[in-house]
Write a protein that holds these residues in place. Structure first.
Motif, mmCIF file in Angstrom:
data_model
loop_
_atom_site.group_PDB
_atom_site.id
_atom_site.type_symbol
_atom_site.label_atom_id
_atom_site.label_comp_id
_atom_site.label_asym_id
_atom_site.label_seq_id
_atom_site.Cartn_x
_atom_site.Cartn_y
_atom_site.Cartn_z
ATOM 1 N N LEU A 100 -15.386 -33.945 21.897
ATOM 2 C CA LEU A 100 -16.083 -33.010 22.781
ATOM 3 C C LEU A 100 -16.422 -31.694 22.086
ATOM 4 C CD1 LEU A 100 -13.869 -33.716 25.894
ATOM 5 C CD2 LEU A 100 -16.261 -34.348 25.630
ATOM 6 N N LEU A 101 -15.821 -31.467 20.914
ATOM 7 C CA LEU A 101 -16.073 -30.210 20.205
ATOM 8 C C LEU A 101 -16.881 -30.482 18.934
ATOM 9 C CD1 LEU A 101 -12.553 -28.504 20.496
ATOM 10 C CD2 LEU A 101 -14.517 -28.339 22.057
ATOM 11 N N MET A 102 -17.635 -29.477 18.560
ATOM 12 C CA MET A 102 -18.467 -29.599 17.360
ATOM 13 C C MET A 102 -17.665 -29.190 16.124
ATOM 14 S SD MET A 102 -21.810 -27.306 16.410
ATOM 15 C CE MET A 102 -22.854 -27.856 17.737
ATOM 16 N N GLU A 103 -17.772 -29.996 15.072
ATOM 17 C CA GLU A 103 -17.236 -29.524 13.793
ATOM 18 C C GLU A 103 -18.151 -28.386 13.368
ATOM 19 O OE1 GLU A 103 -17.226 -32.343 10.622
ATOM 20 O OE2 GLU A 103 -16.386 -30.903 9.205
ATOM 21 N N LEU A 104 -17.564 -27.229 13.161
ATOM 22 C CA LEU A 104 -18.406 -26.036 13.029
ATOM 23 C C LEU A 104 -19.218 -26.052 11.740
ATOM 24 C CD1 LEU A 104 -15.997 -23.282 14.379
ATOM 25 C CD2 LEU A 104 -17.959 -24.313 15.515
ATOM 26 N N PRO A 105 -20.476 -25.624 11.852
ATOM 27 C CA PRO A 105 -21.304 -25.514 10.645
ATOM 28 C C PRO A 105 -20.873 -24.287 9.848
ATOM 29 C CG PRO A 105 -22.476 -24.651 12.535
ATOM 30 C CD PRO A 105 -21.165 -25.175 13.053
ATOM 31 N N LYS A 106 -21.419 -24.124 8.683
ATOM 32 C CA LYS A 106 -21.095 -22.946 7.882
ATOM 33 C C LYS A 106 -21.715 -21.720 8.545
ATOM 34 C CE LYS A 106 -20.688 -21.856 2.972
ATOM 35 N NZ LYS A 106 -19.249 -21.680 3.117
ATOM 36 N N VAL A 107 -20.869 -20.737 8.783
ATOM 37 C CA VAL A 107 -21.336 -19.526 9.464
ATOM 38 C C VAL A 107 -21.021 -18.326 8.577
ATOM 39 C CG1 VAL A 107 -21.071 -18.092 11.531
ATOM 40 C CG2 VAL A 107 -20.830 -20.569 11.708
ATOM 41 N N ASP A 108 -21.940 -17.376 8.526
ATOM 42 C CA ASP A 108 -21.699 -16.141 7.771
ATOM 43 C C ASP A 108 -20.745 -15.260 8.581
ATOM 44 O OD1 ASP A 108 -21.678 -13.796 6.405
ATOM 45 O OD2 ASP A 108 -23.804 -13.306 6.779
ATOM 46 N N LEU A 109 -19.475 -15.158 8.137
ATOM 47 C CA LEU A 109 -18.471 -14.386 8.871
ATOM 48 C C LEU A 109 -18.139 -13.060 8.189
ATOM 49 C CD1 LEU A 109 -15.981 -17.248 9.860
ATOM 50 C CD2 LEU A 109 -17.691 -16.151 11.312
ATOM 51 N N GLY A 110 -18.969 -12.648 7.212
ATOM 52 C CA GLY A 110 -18.734 -11.360 6.556
ATOM 53 C C GLY A 110 -17.398 -11.351 5.826
ATOM 54 N N ASP A 111 -16.623 -10.282 6.027
ATOM 55 C CA ASP A 111 -15.341 -10.191 5.307
ATOM 56 C C ASP A 111 -14.175 -10.733 6.151
ATOM 57 O OD1 ASP A 111 -15.107 -8.140 7.180
ATOM 58 O OD2 ASP A 111 -13.939 -6.872 5.818
ATOM 59 N N TYR A 112 -14.469 -11.560 7.116
ATOM 60 C CA TYR A 112 -13.433 -12.204 7.948
ATOM 61 C C TYR A 112 -12.477 -12.949 7.024
ATOM 62 C CZ TYR A 112 -11.590 -15.268 11.689
ATOM 63 O OH TYR A 112 -10.791 -15.943 12.574
ATOM 64 N N ASP A 113 -11.187 -12.716 7.176
ATOM 65 C CA ASP A 113 -10.177 -13.368 6.333
ATOM 66 C C ASP A 113 -9.997 -14.815 6.802
ATOM 67 O OD1 ASP A 113 -8.024 -14.246 4.934
ATOM 68 O OD2 ASP A 113 -6.618 -12.728 5.662
ATOM 69 N N THR A 114 -10.538 -15.735 6.023
ATOM 70 C CA THR A 114 -10.546 -17.137 6.454
ATOM 71 C C THR A 114 -9.221 -17.854 6.185
ATOM 72 O OG1 THR A 114 -11.546 -17.710 4.345
ATOM 73 C CG2 THR A 114 -13.043 -17.418 6.215
ATOM 74 N N SER A 115 -8.243 -17.133 5.659
ATOM 75 C CA SER A 115 -6.971 -17.810 5.338
ATOM 76 C C SER A 115 -6.243 -18.284 6.598
ATOM 77 C CB SER A 115 -6.060 -16.883 4.520
ATOM 78 O OG SER A 115 -5.725 -15.748 5.296
ATOM 79 N N GLY A 116 -6.588 -17.694 7.738
ATOM 80 C CA GLY A 116 -5.916 -18.099 8.974
ATOM 81 C C GLY A 116 -6.661 -19.166 9.755
ATOM 82 N N LEU A 117 -7.740 -19.686 9.178
ATOM 83 C CA LEU A 117 -8.561 -20.632 9.926
ATOM 84 C C LEU A 117 -7.914 -22.004 10.106
ATOM 85 C CD1 LEU A 117 -12.240 -20.002 8.711
ATOM 86 C CD2 LEU A 117 -11.231 -19.478 10.920
ATOM 87 N N SER A 118 -6.824 -22.248 9.394
ATOM 88 C CA SER A 118 -6.214 -23.583 9.463
ATOM 89 C C SER A 118 -5.796 -23.940 10.889
ATOM 90 C CB SER A 118 -5.002 -23.659 8.542
ATOM 91 O OG SER A 118 -3.993 -22.775 8.995
ATOM 92 N N THR A 119 -5.492 -22.936 11.697
ATOM 93 C CA THR A 119 -5.041 -23.240 13.062
ATOM 94 C C THR A 119 -6.178 -23.771 13.935
ATOM 95 O OG1 THR A 119 -5.435 -20.970 13.768
ATOM 96 C CG2 THR A 119 -3.209 -21.494 13.009
ATOM 97 N N GLY A 120 -7.421 -23.563 13.486
ATOM 98 C CA GLY A 120 -8.569 -24.059 14.256
ATOM 99 C C GLY A 120 -9.024 -25.429 13.797
#
Lengths: 424, 325
Positions: A109-129
């Motif tokens: 039911l959810l989309m695997e997210l496409p590549k998005v420009d997140l600026g300087d967002y720290d992506t190290s915490g994205l594993s929880t998503g």
């Protein structure tokens, strides 16, 4: 004159109209030929005001596309979302937590997210998503459990607040010292034994992965549970936390900032996620302050699970990319949201919010300044089949102890039996 | 030109008064007339039919199908046969919910009917204030099922709560009624009994209909108040008691909102307020086990049907109708 055929036809049209009126929140054509994203989240009117500011901002930036939001209280949110999912009418953008993301992702039911420009967002915490190695959600911010206290009452006792890095036993000693200076009916701490978030901190501090492991198995054993319930039973017997029935009553009233004894002036300390500090402060007439979660025998107890945006599998990709880009990188969006979703993981956002912070935001920043950078342990999403079974087992064990109908031994035995069934 | 009711009456009179078979012309005329009215009938009945098919019969049949499936709302249902029904037998919480609900029905319904009958008897006497009292006693029934009253109940019987504080004033040290597994259900039974207004009104109407001659004859024969109540009023009221019993029993089996509000949706403490429908809701929406929840719903339907059937069977032994021998 009516004929049978015209009447049946009219009835049929009326029925169709009724069915059409039941349609849910799909993306629609916006005026001007663009796409209108439907966005849904849980929260209160204050959150809605903040979120709608960003939605309006998105509408201006991505014109002619725009976004329309709706929000529900926590208790109604998941019922609504499940019903919309059953009707295949899921909104385009949805707030999710780590307990629910896996089961929706598992069912496509959810989309695997496409590549998005997140600026300087720290992506190290994205594993929880992530679920099954694929990214389905982006965290709003970082949040973790902290202790919150009534500053005036704490300082009034003359007992120094334990320094950062203090253990659970250090805190128990501190609470006992403080209790000697408090009047009857006021307790050093809220009874946190029914608080699943704090139990999770307890487990993290003991070196566990969490309430569940990454493979979905049970993350705690009898010793973890027994020591947890005993710790609080000990404080209760020494009258350092409120009597058990009062804690049961607070839970029956719905818990939350409005019902905790710190708000009511009958306890000095309570605990919540840092995201909820502004909400706690807003209902407490006294200035509140923050302290770090106690440290366990193996490590610090801070943890971080998913809380952020996910996207419906059928949402329009280009509009979604722009929406997420605006939400996470636009300074006006940072300003609108502030610390309401936790501590921003963009350094630029944090710097911007520091410039003119007041009230709870200032308290959060002062708290962060005093600490070395905390890297909370990421918690994997809940097993897709767990449902509310852990919560039920946990609350039943607590109720049994708090109401005096069961000893800690017996309650833990039942809790472990229920837990084994819950985790299959 | 005659109005339509007149025309209809003419058609009916013609059909009734004519001793000979109607001619084919007359039959065609009346058929057209009936066709016209039948169209109107369809028109006015259609909203109900659409509602019944779309919102009652359809969902009912769908839930029967779902009860034989593994359905979590998020994906298509998968046929599992009787698995959901079999799983109920091994579910410890389900058994707790059944026991709590049976206690609630078995204790709550008789208490509620007894209170309703008592108040109705007290209000039977005609006085200027009776209608005022009747309205006052009926108000809890209007409010009782509401969320606000359940919240009020939680405040009264919680810890600290009004009841506990009042008892403390007279030296009784009690714990919160709703926070103790041993007393939580009894507070919900009190809440249920407090909403006695609807059965009371029905009892009151029946008492007013009762022939006074019987009462007067019994008085002449020397029967006292209690004897008249027990040997005359109660037997004459048994059809009404039976009617109220059936209605209240069905309503009590389906009780939900009071337990949901008072326990914050958990059925606690320790399953003590876990009503059947509350557990059904927890399974359906908390755990997204919609197949299991619908199986529970059908078992509840069967239980209610069984109990209702049993009551109807027992009625011939204790319910006395005016025309019975």
């Amino acid at each position: 004159m009516f004929t049978r055929r015209t009447l049946i036809g009219a009835g049929g049209l009326a029925a169709l109209g009724t069915v059409a009126g039941c349609s849910g929140g799909k993306s629609n054509g916006a005026s001007g030929g663009g796409v209108q994203l439907s966005v849904i989240w849980w929260g209160d009117a204050n959150t809605a005001k903040q979120f709608n500011q960003v939605l309006n901002l998105y509408g201006k930036i991505d014109h002619p596309n725009n976004a329309k939001g709706q929000f529900l209280a926590w208790g109604d949110y998941w019922d609504k979302l499940a019903t919309l999912a059953a009707a295949k009418k899921m909104p385009d953008v949805m707030a999710f937590n780590g307990d629910n993301l896996p089961k929706y992702a598992k069912n496509g039911l959810l989309m695997e997210l496409p590549k998005v420009d997140l600026g300087d967002y720290d992506t190290s915490g994205l594993s929880t998503g992530k679920y099954d190695g694929k990214l389905y959600g982006i965290n709003f911010a970082t949040e973790y459990v902290v202790l919150m206290y009534n500053q005036k009452m704490a300082e009034g006792t003359g007992v120094a607040v334990p320094p950062d890095g203090s253990s659970w036993d250090d805190w128990a000693t501190y609470f006992a010292d403080m209790q000697r200076h408090l009047k009857t009916g006021v307790y050093a701490s809220d009874d946190l034994s029914p608080n699943g978030n704090v139990f999770l901190s307890w487990l993290i501090g003991r070196g566990k992965q969490g309430i569940w492991n990454a493979d979905g198995s049970m993350g705690y054993d009898r010793d973890d549970a027994y020591s947890w319930f005993s710790y609080w039973a000990n404080l209760r017997s020494r009258k350092i936390v409120p009597p058990g029935p009062q804690t049961v009553a607070a839970g029956q009233a719905g818990g939350g900032p409005a019902n905790n004894p710190t708000t009511k002036g009958t306890a000095v300390y309570t605990s919540d996620t840092i995201t909820n500090f502004p909400a706690n402060q807003s209902v407490n007439p006294h200035k509140m302050s923050l302290a770090s979660c106690p440290v366990g025998p193996a490590r610090r107890g801070e943890w971080h699970s998913f809380y952020g945006w996910t996207v419906s599998a059928k949402a329009p990709v280009d509009a979604i990319k722009e929406f997420l880009h605006v939400w996470f990188t636009n300074p006006k969006a940072w300003k609108a949201i502030g610390f309401s979703n936790g501590i921003p993981v963009s350094q630029k956002a944090l710097d911007l919010l520091s410039e003119d912070a007041t009230g709870p935001a200032k308290t959060i920043l002062q708290f962060l300044d005093k600490k070395y950078p905390i890297k909370p342990v990421p918690i994997p999403g809940a097993p897709a089949t767990l449902g509310s079974n852990f919560d039920t087992a946990f609350s039943q064990a607590n109720d049994a102890i708090l109401s005096g109908s069961s000893s800690v031994d017996a309650a833990v035995k039942q809790f472990m039996n229920d837990s084994e069934q819950a985790f299959g | 030109m005659a109005s339509q009711p007149d025309e209809l009456q003419t058609v009916i009179q013609t059909a009734v008064s004519s001793p000979r078979p109607a001619t084919s012309g007359a039959r065609g005329h009346s058929r057209r007339r009936f066709g016209y009215y039948r169209g109107l009938v369809y028109f006015f009945v259609m909203p109900w039919v659409i509602g019944f098919l779309g919102f009652t019969l359809g969902p009912t049949l769908a839930s029967l199908y779902f009860s034989f499936t593994d359905y979590n709302l998020l994906s298509s249902p998968k046929w599992v046969g009787l698995t959901n029904y079999a799983a109920l037998l091994d579910d410890r919480r389900y058994k707790a919910a059944v026991i709590v609900t049976i206690k609630y029905v078995v204790i709550g319904v008789p208490v509620k009917l007894a209170v309703a009958l008592l108040v109705a008897v007290l209000l039977r006497e005609t006085s200027k204030l009776v209608s005022v009292y009747r309205a006052i006693f009926y108000v809890p029934s209007l409010l009782g099922g509401s969320v606000a009253i359940a919240v009020l109940w939680r405040q009264m019987f919680g810890d600290p709560g009004l009841v506990k504080s009042l008892l403390a004033l007279v030296g009784i040290d009690s714990q919160g009624w709703l926070t103790s597994p041993s007393t939580a259900l009894s507070t919900l039974i009190i809440l249920e009994a407090w909403q006695f207004g609807a059965p009371m009104i029905i009892f009151l109407a029946a008492l007013r209909q009762m022939p006074q001659e019987l009462n007067e004859a019994a008085m002449v024969d020397g029967a006292g108040t209690w004897q008249r109540f027990w040997h005359l009023t109660i037997p004459l009221l048994t059809p009404i008691i039976f009617f109220n019993l059936i209605l209240q029993m069905i309503g009590s089996f389906q009780a939900f909102s009071s337990a949901f509000i008072v326990s914050n949706g958990t059925g606690g403490p320790v399953n003590s307020t876990l009503f059947y429908t509350l557990y059904l809701y927890i399974q359906g929406f908390g755990n997204l086990q919609m197949g299991y929840a619908t199986a529970m719903a059908w078992v509840l339907l069967a239980i209610i049907a069984l109990v209702t059937g049993g009551l109807f069977f027992s009625a011939k032994y204790w319910v006395f109708y005016g025309d019975s021998q």
